[in-house]
Design a protein around this motif. Structure first.
Motif, PDB file in Angstrom:
ATOM      1  N   TYR A 116      38.328  54.839  60.795  1.00  0.00           N
ATOM      2  CA  TYR A 116      37.500  53.630  60.732  1.00  0.00           C
ATOM      3  C   TYR A 116      36.856  53.498  59.357  1.00  0.00           C
ATOM      4  CZ  TYR A 116      33.856  50.243  61.391  1.00  0.00           C
ATOM      5  OH  TYR A 116      33.055  49.148  61.234  1.00  0.00           O
ATOM      6  N   ARG A 117      36.325  54.591  58.842  1.00  0.00           N
ATOM      7  CA  ARG A 117      35.675  54.544  57.522  1.00  0.00           C
ATOM      8  C   ARG A 117      36.670  54.177  56.428  1.00  0.00           C
ATOM      9  NH1 ARG A 117      30.907  58.430  56.088  1.00  0.00           N
ATOM     10  NH2 ARG A 117      29.489  56.722  56.514  1.00  0.00           N
ATOM     11  N   LEU A 118      37.869  54.761  56.459  1.00  0.00           N
ATOM     12  CA  LEU A 118      38.877  54.443  55.437  1.00  0.00           C
ATOM     13  C   LEU A 118      39.346  52.994  55.556  1.00  0.00           C
ATOM     14  CD1 LEU A 118      40.983  57.721  55.438  1.00  0.00           C
ATOM     15  CD2 LEU A 118      39.514  56.879  53.605  1.00  0.00           C
ATOM     16  N   LEU A 119      39.608  52.544  56.775  1.00  0.00           N
ATOM     17  CA  LEU A 119      40.030  51.150  56.962  1.00  0.00           C
ATOM     18  C   LEU A 119      38.940  50.175  56.521  1.00  0.00           C
ATOM     19  CD1 LEU A 119      41.868  51.356  60.396  1.00  0.00           C
ATOM     20  CD2 LEU A 119      42.876  50.744  58.187  1.00  0.00           C
ATOM     21  N   SER A 120      37.696  50.484  56.862  1.00  0.00           N
ATOM     22  CA  SER A 120      36.613  49.582  56.447  1.00  0.00           C
ATOM     23  C   SER A 120      36.408  49.633  54.935  1.00  0.00           C
ATOM     24  CB  SER A 120      35.320  49.904  57.186  1.00  0.00           C
ATOM     25  OG  SER A 120      34.872  51.197  56.866  1.00  0.00           O
ATOM     26  N   ALA A 121      36.633  50.796  54.309  1.00  0.00           N
ATOM     27  CA  ALA A 121      36.501  50.886  52.850  1.00  0.00           C
ATOM     28  C   ALA A 121      37.605  50.098  52.154  1.00  0.00           C
ATOM     29  CB  ALA A 121      36.535  52.354  52.411  1.00  0.00           C
ATOM     30  N   VAL A 122      38.827  50.159  52.692  1.00  0.00           N
ATOM     31  CA  VAL A 122      39.958  49.485  52.053  1.00  0.00           C
ATOM     32  C   VAL A 122      40.000  47.992  52.404  1.00  0.00           C
ATOM     33  CG1 VAL A 122      42.494  49.381  51.988  1.00  0.00           C
ATOM     34  CG2 VAL A 122      41.323  51.586  51.933  1.00  0.00           C
ATOM     35  N   LEU A 123      39.764  47.662  53.666  1.00  0.00           N
ATOM     36  CA  LEU A 123      39.935  46.277  54.115  1.00  0.00           C
ATOM     37  C   LEU A 123      38.640  45.527  54.368  1.00  0.00           C
ATOM     38  CD1 LEU A 123      42.837  46.893  56.643  1.00  0.00           C
ATOM     39  CD2 LEU A 123      43.001  46.018  54.307  1.00  0.00           C
ATOM     40  N   GLY A 124      37.499  46.217  54.361  1.00  0.00           N
ATOM     41  CA  GLY A 124      36.234  45.572  54.698  1.00  0.00           C
ATOM     42  C   GLY A 124      35.866  44.443  53.756  1.00  0.00           C
ATOM     43  N   VAL A 125      35.900  44.698  52.476  1.00  0.00           N
ATOM     44  CA  VAL A 125      35.510  43.670  51.499  1.00  0.00           C
ATOM     45  C   VAL A 125      36.515  42.523  51.470  1.00  0.00           C
ATOM     46  CG1 VAL A 125      35.072  43.228  49.052  1.00  0.00           C
ATOM     47  CG2 VAL A 125      34.135  45.276  50.131  1.00  0.00           C
ATOM     48  N   PRO A 126      37.843  42.789  51.416  1.00  0.00           N
ATOM     49  CA  PRO A 126      38.767  41.648  51.455  1.00  0.00           C
ATOM     50  C   PRO A 126      38.639  40.807  52.731  1.00  0.00           C
ATOM     51  CG  PRO A 126      39.929  43.613  50.736  1.00  0.00           C
ATOM     52  CD  PRO A 126      38.556  44.047  51.171  1.00  0.00           C
ATOM     53  N   LEU A 127      38.458  41.471  53.868  1.00  0.00           N
ATOM     54  CA  LEU A 127      38.286  40.701  55.097  1.00  0.00           C
ATOM     55  C   LEU A 127      36.959  39.949  55.108  1.00  0.00           C
ATOM     56  CD1 LEU A 127      39.848  43.045  57.784  1.00  0.00           C
ATOM     57  CD2 LEU A 127      40.684  40.825  57.028  1.00  0.00           C
ATOM     58  N   ALA A 128      35.936  40.511  54.502  1.00  0.00           N
ATOM     59  CA  ALA A 128      34.658  39.796  54.393  1.00  0.00           C
ATOM     60  C   ALA A 128      34.838  38.528  53.565  1.00  0.00           C
ATOM     61  CB  ALA A 128      33.593  40.701  53.784  1.00  0.00           C
ATOM     62  N   VAL A 129      35.647  38.609  52.515  1.00  0.00           N
ATOM     63  CA  VAL A 129      35.937  37.419  51.698  1.00  0.00           C
ATOM     64  C   VAL A 129      36.698  36.390  52.531  1.00  0.00           C
ATOM     65  CG1 VAL A 129      37.252  36.572  49.708  1.00  0.00           C
ATOM     66  CG2 VAL A 129      35.891  38.650  49.494  1.00  0.00           C
ATOM     67  N   VAL A 130      37.698  36.853  53.274  1.00  0.00           N
ATOM     68  CA  VAL A 130      38.486  35.935  54.111  1.00  0.00           C
ATOM     69  C   VAL A 130      37.596  35.259  55.152  1.00  0.00           C
ATOM     70  CG1 VAL A 130      40.312  35.843  55.871  1.00  0.00           C
ATOM     71  CG2 VAL A 130      40.678  37.115  53.756  1.00  0.00           C
ATOM     72  N   TRP A 131      36.782  36.072  55.869  1.00  0.00           N
ATOM     73  CA  TRP A 131      35.911  35.500  56.896  1.00  0.00           C
ATOM     74  C   TRP A 131      34.841  34.601  56.279  1.00  0.00           C
ATOM     75  CZ3 TRP A 131      37.800  35.009  61.330  1.00  0.00           C
ATOM     76  CH2 TRP A 131      38.619  35.984  61.893  1.00  0.00           C
ATOM     77  N   GLY A 132      34.306  34.995  55.132  1.00  0.00           N
ATOM     78  CA  GLY A 132      33.335  34.142  54.450  1.00  0.00           C
ATOM     79  C   GLY A 132      33.953  32.809  54.080  1.00  0.00           C
ATOM     80  N   PHE A 133      35.182  32.837  53.533  1.00  0.00           N
ATOM     81  CA  PHE A 133      35.881  31.606  53.175  1.00  0.00           C
ATOM     82  C   PHE A 133      36.149  30.755  54.414  1.00  0.00           C
ATOM     83  CE2 PHE A 133      39.853  29.247  52.659  1.00  0.00           C
ATOM     84  CZ  PHE A 133      39.518  28.439  51.585  1.00  0.00           C
ATOM     85  N   LEU A 134      36.618  31.392  55.496  1.00  0.00           N
ATOM     86  CA  LEU A 134      36.929  30.657  56.717  1.00  0.00           C
ATOM     87  C   LEU A 134      35.689  29.974  57.291  1.00  0.00           C
ATOM     88  CD1 LEU A 134      39.042  29.940  58.893  1.00  0.00           C
ATOM     89  CD2 LEU A 134      38.270  31.973  60.113  1.00  0.00           C
ATOM     90  N   PHE A 135      34.575  30.716  57.380  1.00  0.00           N
ATOM     91  CA  PHE A 135      33.371  30.102  57.935  1.00  0.00           C
ATOM     92  C   PHE A 135      32.775  29.062  56.983  1.00  0.00           C
ATOM     93  CE2 PHE A 135      33.507  33.781  60.812  1.00  0.00           C
ATOM     94  CZ  PHE A 135      33.386  33.091  62.010  1.00  0.00           C
ATOM     95  N   ALA A 136      32.962  29.256  55.684  1.00  0.00           N
ATOM     96  CA  ALA A 136      32.533  28.214  54.733  1.00  0.00           C
ATOM     97  C   ALA A 136      33.375  26.960  54.922  1.00  0.00           C
ATOM     98  CB  ALA A 136      32.657  28.734  53.304  1.00  0.00           C
ATOM     99  N   LEU A 137      34.678  27.136  55.133  1.00  0.00           N
ATOM    100  CA  LEU A 137      35.566  26.000  55.361  1.00  0.00           C
ATOM    101  C   LEU A 137      35.208  25.269  56.658  1.00  0.00           C
ATOM    102  CD1 LEU A 137      38.120  24.514  54.343  1.00  0.00           C
ATOM    103  CD2 LEU A 137      39.452  26.104  55.730  1.00  0.00           C
ATOM    104  N   ILE A 138      34.935  26.040  57.706  1.00  0.00           N
ATOM    105  CA  ILE A 138      34.534  25.425  58.976  1.00  0.00           C
ATOM    106  C   ILE A 138      33.214  24.674  58.812  1.00  0.00           C
ATOM    107  CG2 ILE A 138      33.733  25.946  61.321  1.00  0.00           C
ATOM    108  CD1 ILE A 138      35.788  28.267  61.314  1.00  0.00           C
ATOM    109  N   SER A 139      32.263  25.281  58.128  1.00  0.00           N
ATOM    110  CA  SER A 139      30.971  24.610  57.890  1.00  0.00           C
ATOM    111  C   SER A 139      31.166  23.346  57.075  1.00  0.00           C
ATOM    112  CB  SER A 139      30.020  25.553  57.163  1.00  0.00           C
ATOM    113  OG  SER A 139      29.753  26.680  57.934  1.00  0.00           O
ATOM    114  N   PHE A 140      31.986  23.430  56.018  1.00  0.00           N
ATOM    115  CA  PHE A 140      32.245  22.269  55.175  1.00  0.00           C
ATOM    116  C   PHE A 140      32.853  21.127  55.987  1.00  0.00           C
ATOM    117  CE2 PHE A 140      35.086  19.754  52.539  1.00  0.00           C
ATOM    118  CZ  PHE A 140      34.224  19.336  51.534  1.00  0.00           C
ATOM    119  N   CYS A 141      33.879  21.446  56.780  1.00  0.00           N
ATOM    120  CA  CYS A 141      34.528  20.412  57.598  1.00  0.00           C
ATOM    121  C   CYS A 141      33.557  19.813  58.609  1.00  0.00           C
ATOM    122  CB  CYS A 141      35.742  20.992  58.315  1.00  0.00           C
ATOM    123  SG  CYS A 141      37.116  21.345  57.219  1.00  0.00           S
TER     124      CYS A 141
END
Length: 151
Positions: free
Chosen positions: A73-98
């Motif tokens: 879990y720690r390795l996966l969150s270290a490797v994928l946590g930040v990129p997925l945070a960017v993806v989710w941030g972008f997605l929720f920003a897009l939903i909010s914008f729409c």
């Protein structure tokens, strides 16, 4: 009267929500993952009575499961946590914008237009249907129904 504030108080009041302190101890304050990810060794692997492995194997299995789950879990969150945070941030920003720039204005526009149509529809109903149903009710008002039981 408006109360006077010092520049420091103004900066504290205007402080952006993105700069707030995060809780490093309680990382799920709203308990959104409480029932999902609480998987322990006993929830996955269990030996029924009479079918026991060696105690050393059982203890080693427990330690291996717990440590590998923790570090994977720690390795996966270290490797994928930040990129997925960017993806989710972008997605929720897009939903909010729409929602802010498209959905709500469309709904407001529809409600304004439907209010006009509603008034015209109401006027037509009151003009044409009300007199018709009033006349039908006066015609049918003298109808009497009698129920008799015959043997």
């Amino acid at each position: 009267m408006a109360e006077e504030r010092s520049p420091l108080e103004e900066r504290i009041i205007i402080k952006d929500q993105h700069t707030k302190e995060i809780d490093l101890v309680n990382r799920d304050p709203k308990h959104i993952n409480e029932d999902v990810v609480k998987v322990d060794f006993e929830d996955v692997i269990a030996e029924p009575v009479g079918t026991y492995s060696f105690d050393g194997v059982w203890k080693s299995s427990y330690t291996t499961f717990t440590v590998s789950k923790y570090w994977c879990y720690r390795l996966l969150s270290a490797v994928l946590g930040v990129p997925l945070a960017v993806v989710w941030g972008f997605l929720f920003a897009l939903i909010s914008f729409c929602h802010i720039w498209a959905v709500v204005p469309c709904i407001k526009s529809y409600l304004i237009e439907i209010q006009c149509v509603s008034r015209i529809y109401s006027l037509c109903i009151h003009t044409f249907c009300d007199p018709l149903f009033e006349a039908l009710s006066k015609i049918c008002s003298n109808i009497r129904v009698a129920v008799r039981k015959e043997i």
